[in-house]
Motif scaffolding. Sequence first.
Motif, PDB file in Angstrom:
ATOM      1  N   TYR A  54      -2.937  -2.296  -1.182  1.00  0.00           N
ATOM      2  CA  TYR A  54      -3.211  -0.987  -0.606  1.00  0.00           C
ATOM      3  C   TYR A  54      -4.688  -0.825  -0.242  1.00  0.00           C
ATOM      4  N   LEU A 103      -5.036  -2.152   3.176  1.00  0.00           N
ATOM      5  CA  LEU A 103      -4.410  -1.242   4.130  1.00  0.00           C
ATOM      6  C   LEU A 103      -5.261   0.001   4.326  1.00  0.00           C
ATOM      7  N   ARG A 104      -5.831   0.529   3.263  1.00  0.00           N
ATOM      8  CA  ARG A 104      -6.640   1.749   3.364  1.00  0.00           C
ATOM      9  C   ARG A 104      -7.896   1.481   4.196  1.00  0.00           C
ATOM     10  N   MET A 110      -6.852   1.661   7.697  1.00  0.00           N
ATOM     11  CA  MET A 110      -6.524   3.027   8.099  1.00  0.00           C
ATOM     12  C   MET A 110      -7.754   3.917   8.236  1.00  0.00           C
ATOM     13  N   VAL A 167      -4.712   9.812   7.190  1.00  0.00           N
ATOM     14  CA  VAL A 167      -4.093   8.679   6.500  1.00  0.00           C
ATOM     15  C   VAL A 167      -2.660   9.020   6.090  1.00  0.00           C
ATOM     16  N   GLN A 170      -0.361   8.737   8.982  1.00  0.00           N
ATOM     17  CA  GLN A 170      -0.067   7.362   9.376  1.00  0.00           C
ATOM     18  C   GLN A 170       0.821   6.656   8.364  1.00  0.00           C
ATOM     19  N   LEU A 171       0.606   6.887   7.084  1.00  0.00           N
ATOM     20  CA  LEU A 171       1.493   6.308   6.074  1.00  0.00           C
ATOM     21  C   LEU A 171       2.929   6.772   6.289  1.00  0.00           C
ATOM     22  N   THR A 172       3.086   8.039   6.664  1.00  0.00           N
ATOM     23  CA  THR A 172       4.425   8.559   6.960  1.00  0.00           C
ATOM     24  C   THR A 172       5.052   7.799   8.125  1.00  0.00           C
ATOM     25  N   PHE A 201       4.290   4.768   9.043  1.00  0.00           N
ATOM     26  CA  PHE A 201       4.579   3.404   8.577  1.00  0.00           C
ATOM     27  C   PHE A 201       5.918   3.351   7.861  1.00  0.00           C
ATOM     28  N   TYR A 218       3.392  -3.159   7.322  1.00  0.00           N
ATOM     29  CA  TYR A 218       2.318  -2.337   6.765  1.00  0.00           C
ATOM     30  C   TYR A 218       2.537  -2.023   5.285  1.00  0.00           C
ATOM     31  N   PHE A 263       6.409   3.457  -1.958  1.00  0.00           N
ATOM     32  CA  PHE A 263       5.517   3.724  -0.833  1.00  0.00           C
ATOM     33  C   PHE A 263       5.559   5.204  -0.462  1.00  0.00           C
ATOM     34  N   THR A 287       2.484   7.878  -0.557  1.00  0.00           N
ATOM     35  CA  THR A 287       2.166   8.724   0.594  1.00  0.00           C
ATOM     36  C   THR A 287       2.076  10.186   0.191  1.00  0.00           C
TER      37      THR A 287
END
Length: 334
Positions: A136, A139-140, A143, A176, A179-181, A183, A197, A233, A237
Amino acid sequence: MTERELDAAGITDPALREAYRRCRVLNARHGRTYFLATRLLPVERRPAVHALYGFARWADDIVDALGTGADTARRDAELSALERELDKGLRDGDSGEPVVRALADTAHRYGIDHGHFTDFMAAMRADLVVTDYADYGELRRYMHGSAAVIGLQMVPVLGTVVPRGVAEPHAAALGVAFQLTNFLRDVGEDLDRGRVYLPADLLAAHGADRALLRWSRDTGRRDRRVVAALKEFAALTRGVYREAAPGLAMLEPVSRPCIRTAFVLYGGILDAVARDGYAVLHRRAVVPRRRRAVVAADGLARVAAARLRARRAGGRLPDVRRLTACAAGSEGAA
Protein backbone atom coordinates in the motif's frame (compact mmCIF):
# COMPACT_ATOMS: atom_id res chain seq x y z
CA MET A 1 -26.43 26.38 -18.63
CA THR A 2 -22.94 26.54 -20.21
CA GLU A 3 -23.28 30.15 -21.32
CA ARG A 4 -24.53 31.19 -17.90
CA GLU A 5 -21.57 29.49 -16.23
CA LEU A 6 -19.09 31.22 -18.53
CA ASP A 7 -20.76 34.60 -18.14
CA ALA A 8 -20.80 34.28 -14.36
CA ALA A 9 -17.09 33.35 -14.34
CA GLY A 10 -16.24 36.42 -16.42
CA ILE A 11 -14.87 34.36 -19.30
CA THR A 12 -15.48 36.51 -22.37
CA ASP A 13 -12.89 35.56 -25.00
CA PRO A 14 -14.67 33.39 -27.62
CA ALA A 15 -11.82 30.91 -28.04
CA LEU A 16 -11.43 30.54 -24.29
CA ARG A 17 -15.16 30.01 -23.87
CA GLU A 18 -15.00 27.24 -26.46
CA ALA A 19 -12.06 25.68 -24.60
CA TYR A 20 -14.08 25.55 -21.39
CA ARG A 21 -17.03 24.08 -23.27
CA ARG A 22 -14.77 21.28 -24.48
CA CYS A 23 -13.77 20.52 -20.91
CA ARG A 24 -17.37 20.53 -19.76
CA VAL A 25 -18.25 17.94 -22.39
CA LEU A 26 -15.42 15.69 -21.16
CA ASN A 27 -16.65 16.05 -17.59
CA ALA A 28 -20.25 15.25 -18.51
CA ARG A 29 -19.30 12.27 -20.68
CA HIS A 30 -16.71 10.56 -18.51
CA GLY A 31 -17.27 11.67 -14.93
CA ARG A 32 -20.97 11.51 -14.34
CA THR A 33 -20.89 11.45 -10.54
CA TYR A 34 -18.38 14.28 -10.53
CA PHE A 35 -20.38 16.24 -13.10
CA LEU A 36 -23.56 15.88 -11.08
CA ALA A 37 -21.81 17.15 -7.94
CA THR A 38 -20.27 20.06 -9.87
CA ARG A 39 -23.74 21.32 -10.72
CA LEU A 40 -24.19 22.07 -7.01
CA LEU A 41 -21.34 24.58 -7.01
CA PRO A 42 -21.89 28.32 -7.40
CA VAL A 43 -22.31 28.86 -11.11
CA GLU A 44 -19.17 31.00 -11.49
CA ARG A 45 -16.89 28.25 -10.10
CA ARG A 46 -18.07 25.41 -12.32
CA PRO A 47 -15.94 26.20 -15.40
CA ALA A 48 -12.76 25.86 -13.33
CA VAL A 49 -13.79 22.39 -12.12
CA HIS A 50 -14.63 21.37 -15.68
CA ALA A 51 -11.16 22.52 -16.80
CA LEU A 52 -9.36 20.60 -14.05
CA TYR A 53 -11.34 17.43 -14.61
CA GLY A 54 -11.29 17.73 -18.39
CA PHE A 55 -7.51 17.88 -18.47
CA ALA A 56 -7.15 14.94 -16.06
CA ARG A 57 -9.60 12.91 -18.13
CA TRP A 58 -7.78 13.70 -21.35
CA ALA A 59 -4.40 12.62 -19.97
CA ASP A 60 -5.90 9.46 -18.50
CA ASP A 61 -7.49 8.65 -21.84
CA ILE A 62 -4.07 8.76 -23.49
CA VAL A 63 -2.93 6.07 -21.09
CA ASP A 64 -6.11 3.98 -21.20
CA ALA A 65 -8.50 4.81 -24.02
CA LEU A 66 -5.93 4.44 -26.77
CA GLY A 67 -6.11 0.91 -25.44
CA THR A 68 -4.81 -2.08 -27.27
CA GLY A 69 -4.58 -0.13 -30.51
CA ALA A 70 -1.57 1.84 -29.32
CA ASP A 71 1.69 0.46 -28.03
CA THR A 72 3.63 1.93 -25.11
CA ALA A 73 5.91 3.96 -27.37
CA ARG A 74 2.98 5.73 -29.01
CA ARG A 75 1.32 6.47 -25.67
CA ASP A 76 4.63 7.75 -24.32
CA ALA A 77 4.91 10.08 -27.31
CA GLU A 78 1.34 11.32 -26.76
CA LEU A 79 2.04 12.04 -23.10
CA SER A 80 5.31 13.80 -23.95
CA ALA A 81 3.49 16.03 -26.42
CA LEU A 82 0.87 16.83 -23.81
CA GLU A 83 3.56 17.62 -21.22
CA ARG A 84 5.24 20.05 -23.60
CA GLU A 85 1.92 21.74 -24.35
CA LEU A 86 1.12 21.87 -20.62
CA ASP A 87 4.49 23.43 -19.75
CA LYS A 88 4.04 26.02 -22.46
CA GLY A 89 0.45 26.74 -21.47
CA LEU A 90 1.25 27.20 -17.79
CA ARG A 91 4.24 29.38 -18.65
CA ASP A 92 2.51 31.58 -21.22
CA GLY A 93 -1.04 31.40 -19.85
CA ASP A 94 -2.32 30.29 -23.24
CA SER A 95 -2.28 27.31 -25.59
CA GLY A 96 -3.45 26.30 -29.03
CA GLU A 97 -4.86 23.13 -27.47
CA PRO A 98 -8.30 23.99 -26.04
CA VAL A 99 -8.19 21.75 -22.97
CA VAL A 100 -4.74 23.03 -21.98
CA ARG A 101 -5.85 26.60 -22.63
CA ALA A 102 -8.76 26.25 -20.20
CA LEU A 103 -6.52 24.57 -17.63
CA ALA A 104 -3.88 27.30 -17.87
CA ASP A 105 -6.53 29.97 -17.46
CA THR A 106 -7.97 28.23 -14.39
CA ALA A 107 -4.52 27.77 -12.85
CA HIS A 108 -3.85 31.50 -13.32
CA ARG A 109 -7.24 32.65 -12.01
CA TYR A 110 -7.05 30.58 -8.85
CA GLY A 111 -3.30 30.54 -8.25
CA ILE A 112 -3.04 26.76 -8.41
CA ASP A 113 0.44 25.36 -7.76
CA HIS A 114 1.89 24.22 -11.09
CA GLY A 115 3.70 21.41 -9.29
CA HIS A 116 0.38 19.61 -8.87
CA PHE A 117 0.13 19.24 -12.65
CA THR A 118 3.73 18.07 -12.90
CA ASP A 119 3.09 15.40 -10.27
CA PHE A 120 -0.07 14.32 -12.06
CA MET A 121 1.71 13.85 -15.37
CA ALA A 122 4.44 11.80 -13.64
CA ALA A 123 1.75 9.44 -12.34
CA MET A 124 0.22 9.13 -15.80
CA ARG A 125 3.61 8.21 -17.18
CA ALA A 126 4.04 5.57 -14.47
CA ASP A 127 0.88 3.89 -15.72
CA LEU A 128 2.67 3.16 -18.99
CA VAL A 129 5.19 0.86 -17.34
CA VAL A 130 4.05 -0.04 -13.81
CA THR A 131 1.55 -2.88 -13.76
CA ASP A 132 1.28 -3.72 -10.06
CA TYR A 133 2.24 -2.51 -6.59
CA ALA A 134 4.05 -4.46 -3.91
CA ASP A 135 2.29 -2.83 -0.97
CA TYR A 136 0.00 0.00 0.00
CA GLY A 137 2.92 2.36 0.59
CA GLU A 138 3.92 2.02 -3.07
CA LEU A 139 0.34 2.49 -4.19
CA ARG A 140 -0.12 5.57 -2.00
CA ARG A 141 3.00 7.18 -3.49
CA TYR A 142 1.57 6.65 -6.96
CA MET A 143 -1.77 8.07 -5.88
CA HIS A 144 -0.16 11.29 -4.68
CA GLY A 145 0.21 12.23 -8.33
CA SER A 146 -2.82 10.45 -9.74
CA ALA A 147 -5.39 11.42 -7.10
CA ALA A 148 -4.22 13.47 -4.12
CA VAL A 149 -3.12 16.38 -6.31
CA ILE A 150 -6.59 16.51 -7.87
CA GLY A 151 -7.97 17.29 -4.43
CA LEU A 152 -5.22 19.85 -3.89
CA GLN A 153 -6.00 21.54 -7.21
CA MET A 154 -9.63 21.86 -6.16
CA VAL A 155 -9.02 23.61 -2.84
CA PRO A 156 -8.45 27.13 -4.25
CA VAL A 157 -11.58 26.80 -6.40
CA LEU A 158 -13.77 25.59 -3.54
CA GLY A 159 -12.44 28.04 -0.97
CA THR A 160 -11.92 27.35 2.73
CA VAL A 161 -12.93 28.83 6.09
CA VAL A 162 -9.61 27.76 7.62
CA PRO A 163 -6.05 28.37 6.43
CA ARG A 164 -5.64 26.48 3.16
CA GLY A 165 -2.82 24.34 4.54
CA VAL A 166 -5.13 22.97 7.23
CA ALA A 167 -7.70 21.81 4.68
CA GLU A 168 -5.27 20.43 2.10
CA PRO A 169 -4.44 17.06 3.76
CA HIS A 170 -8.14 16.23 3.92
CA ALA A 171 -8.67 17.30 0.29
CA ALA A 172 -5.75 15.09 -0.75
CA ALA A 173 -7.21 12.17 1.21
CA LEU A 174 -10.57 12.62 -0.50
CA GLY A 175 -8.91 12.43 -3.92
CA VAL A 176 -7.23 9.20 -2.81
CA ALA A 177 -10.49 7.79 -1.42
CA PHE A 178 -12.25 8.41 -4.72
CA GLN A 179 -9.49 6.69 -6.66
CA LEU A 180 -9.36 3.70 -4.31
CA THR A 181 -13.11 3.37 -4.85
CA ASN A 182 -12.57 3.34 -8.60
CA PHE A 183 -9.80 0.75 -8.23
CA LEU A 184 -12.13 -1.55 -6.31
CA ARG A 185 -15.04 -1.12 -8.71
CA ASP A 186 -12.81 -1.52 -11.79
CA VAL A 187 -10.62 -4.47 -10.76
CA GLY A 188 -11.72 -6.53 -13.74
CA GLU A 189 -11.37 -3.73 -16.31
CA ASP A 190 -7.95 -2.76 -14.99
CA LEU A 191 -6.85 -6.38 -15.12
CA ASP A 192 -7.80 -6.47 -18.79
CA ARG A 193 -5.53 -3.44 -19.30
CA GLY A 194 -2.70 -5.37 -17.67
CA ARG A 195 -2.80 -3.56 -14.32
CA VAL A 196 -3.52 -4.66 -10.77
CA TYR A 197 -3.92 -1.85 -8.24
CA LEU A 198 -4.68 -4.17 -5.32
CA PRO A 199 -1.37 -4.33 -3.39
CA ALA A 200 0.40 -7.66 -3.83
CA ASP A 201 0.98 -8.10 -0.10
CA LEU A 202 -2.72 -7.56 0.61
CA LEU A 203 -3.63 -10.22 -1.95
CA ALA A 204 -0.98 -12.60 -0.61
CA ALA A 205 -2.27 -12.22 2.96
CA HIS A 206 -5.46 -13.92 1.75
CA GLY A 207 -3.78 -16.50 -0.48
CA ALA A 208 -4.56 -14.60 -3.68
CA ASP A 209 -2.43 -13.19 -6.47
CA ARG A 210 -2.65 -11.80 -10.00
CA ALA A 211 -2.97 -15.29 -11.50
CA LEU A 212 -5.99 -16.06 -9.31
CA LEU A 213 -7.61 -12.76 -10.29
CA ARG A 214 -7.05 -13.62 -13.94
CA TRP A 215 -8.54 -17.09 -13.47
CA SER A 216 -11.61 -15.66 -11.78
CA ARG A 217 -12.05 -13.03 -14.49
CA ASP A 218 -11.65 -15.52 -17.32
CA THR A 219 -13.84 -18.29 -15.90
CA GLY A 220 -16.52 -16.11 -14.29
CA ARG A 221 -16.08 -18.13 -11.12
CA ARG A 222 -15.62 -16.65 -7.67
CA ASP A 223 -13.03 -17.55 -5.06
CA ARG A 224 -13.28 -16.87 -1.33
CA ARG A 225 -9.64 -15.76 -1.19
CA VAL A 226 -10.28 -13.04 -3.75
CA VAL A 227 -13.44 -11.94 -1.95
CA ALA A 228 -11.55 -11.70 1.34
CA ALA A 229 -8.88 -9.53 -0.27
CA LEU A 230 -11.50 -7.28 -1.84
CA LYS A 231 -13.25 -6.87 1.51
CA GLU A 232 -9.99 -5.78 3.13
CA PHE A 233 -9.35 -3.31 0.31
CA ALA A 234 -12.84 -1.88 0.81
CA ALA A 235 -12.20 -1.50 4.54
CA LEU A 236 -8.91 0.26 3.80
CA THR A 237 -10.76 2.60 1.44
CA ARG A 238 -13.38 3.44 4.05
CA GLY A 239 -10.54 4.38 6.37
CA VAL A 240 -9.32 6.96 3.85
CA TYR A 241 -12.83 8.41 3.64
CA ARG A 242 -12.63 8.88 7.41
CA GLU A 243 -9.35 10.76 6.93
CA ALA A 244 -11.06 13.03 4.41
CA ALA A 245 -14.35 13.65 6.24
CA PRO A 246 -13.21 16.49 8.57
CA GLY A 247 -12.28 18.54 5.51
CA LEU A 248 -15.90 18.96 4.42
CA ALA A 249 -16.58 21.48 7.18
CA MET A 250 -13.40 23.36 6.30
CA LEU A 251 -14.72 24.36 2.88
CA GLU A 252 -16.68 27.52 2.18
CA PRO A 253 -20.35 26.80 2.93
CA VAL A 254 -21.44 27.25 -0.70
CA SER A 255 -18.94 24.56 -1.79
CA ARG A 256 -19.80 21.96 0.82
CA PRO A 257 -22.94 20.53 -0.86
CA CYS A 258 -20.95 19.72 -4.01
CA ILE A 259 -18.19 17.85 -2.22
CA ARG A 260 -20.53 16.20 0.25
CA THR A 261 -22.62 14.88 -2.65
CA ALA A 262 -19.52 13.43 -4.32
CA PHE A 263 -18.44 12.03 -0.94
CA VAL A 264 -21.77 10.25 -0.43
CA LEU A 265 -22.13 8.99 -4.00
CA TYR A 266 -18.60 7.62 -4.22
CA GLY A 267 -19.02 6.02 -0.81
CA GLY A 268 -22.21 4.50 -2.19
CA ILE A 269 -20.13 2.65 -4.77
CA LEU A 270 -18.47 0.76 -1.91
CA ASP A 271 -21.92 -0.14 -0.60
CA ALA A 272 -22.97 -1.30 -4.07
CA VAL A 273 -19.87 -3.48 -4.37
CA ALA A 274 -20.66 -5.10 -1.01
CA ARG A 275 -24.31 -5.66 -1.93
CA ASP A 276 -23.18 -7.35 -5.13
CA GLY A 277 -21.02 -9.79 -3.20
CA TYR A 278 -17.71 -8.23 -4.32
CA ALA A 279 -18.27 -9.56 -7.84
CA VAL A 280 -16.17 -6.75 -9.35
CA LEU A 281 -14.15 -9.16 -11.47
CA HIS A 282 -17.33 -10.08 -13.32
CA ARG A 283 -19.49 -6.94 -13.46
CA ARG A 284 -19.45 -3.28 -12.50
CA ALA A 285 -21.33 -2.29 -9.36
CA VAL A 286 -23.52 0.81 -9.68
CA VAL A 287 -25.34 3.10 -7.26
CA PRO A 288 -29.13 2.71 -7.83
CA ARG A 289 -30.77 5.56 -9.70
CA ARG A 290 -33.19 6.29 -6.90
CA ARG A 291 -30.32 6.65 -4.43
CA ARG A 292 -28.51 9.04 -6.75
CA ALA A 293 -31.63 11.16 -7.11
CA VAL A 294 -32.16 11.30 -3.34
CA VAL A 295 -28.56 12.38 -2.75
CA ALA A 296 -28.80 15.00 -5.48
CA ALA A 297 -31.99 16.43 -3.98
CA ASP A 298 -30.38 16.55 -0.56
CA GLY A 299 -27.43 18.38 -2.07
CA LEU A 300 -29.75 20.89 -3.66
CA ALA A 301 -31.43 21.55 -0.31
CA ARG A 302 -28.03 22.13 1.24
CA VAL A 303 -27.16 24.60 -1.53
CA ALA A 304 -30.31 26.57 -0.76
CA ALA A 305 -29.56 26.58 2.96
CA ALA A 306 -25.96 27.68 2.40
CA ARG A 307 -27.03 30.51 0.15
CA LEU A 308 -29.62 31.68 2.63
CA ARG A 309 -27.05 31.68 5.39
CA ALA A 310 -24.72 33.66 3.16
CA ARG A 311 -27.58 36.06 2.30
CA ARG A 312 -27.24 35.36 -1.41
CA ALA A 313 -30.95 35.62 -2.02
CA GLY A 314 -30.58 37.09 -5.50
CA GLY A 315 -29.04 34.03 -7.19
CA ARG A 316 -31.13 31.49 -9.05
CA LEU A 317 -30.87 27.95 -7.69
CA PRO A 318 -30.43 24.94 -9.96
CA ASP A 319 -33.64 23.33 -11.12
CA VAL A 320 -34.25 20.30 -8.86
CA ARG A 321 -36.13 18.43 -11.59
CA ARG A 322 -33.23 18.76 -14.04
CA LEU A 323 -30.68 17.86 -11.39
CA THR A 324 -32.49 14.74 -10.20
CA ALA A 325 -33.15 13.72 -13.80
CA CYS A 326 -29.41 13.98 -14.41
CA ALA A 327 -28.81 11.79 -11.35
CA ALA A 328 -31.27 9.16 -12.48
CA GLY A 329 -29.65 8.88 -15.89
CA SER A 330 -26.00 8.74 -14.81
CA GLU A 331 -25.25 5.28 -13.53
CA GLY A 332 -22.23 4.73 -15.73
CA ALA A 333 -18.80 6.22 -15.19
CA ALA A 334 -17.90 7.85 -11.93
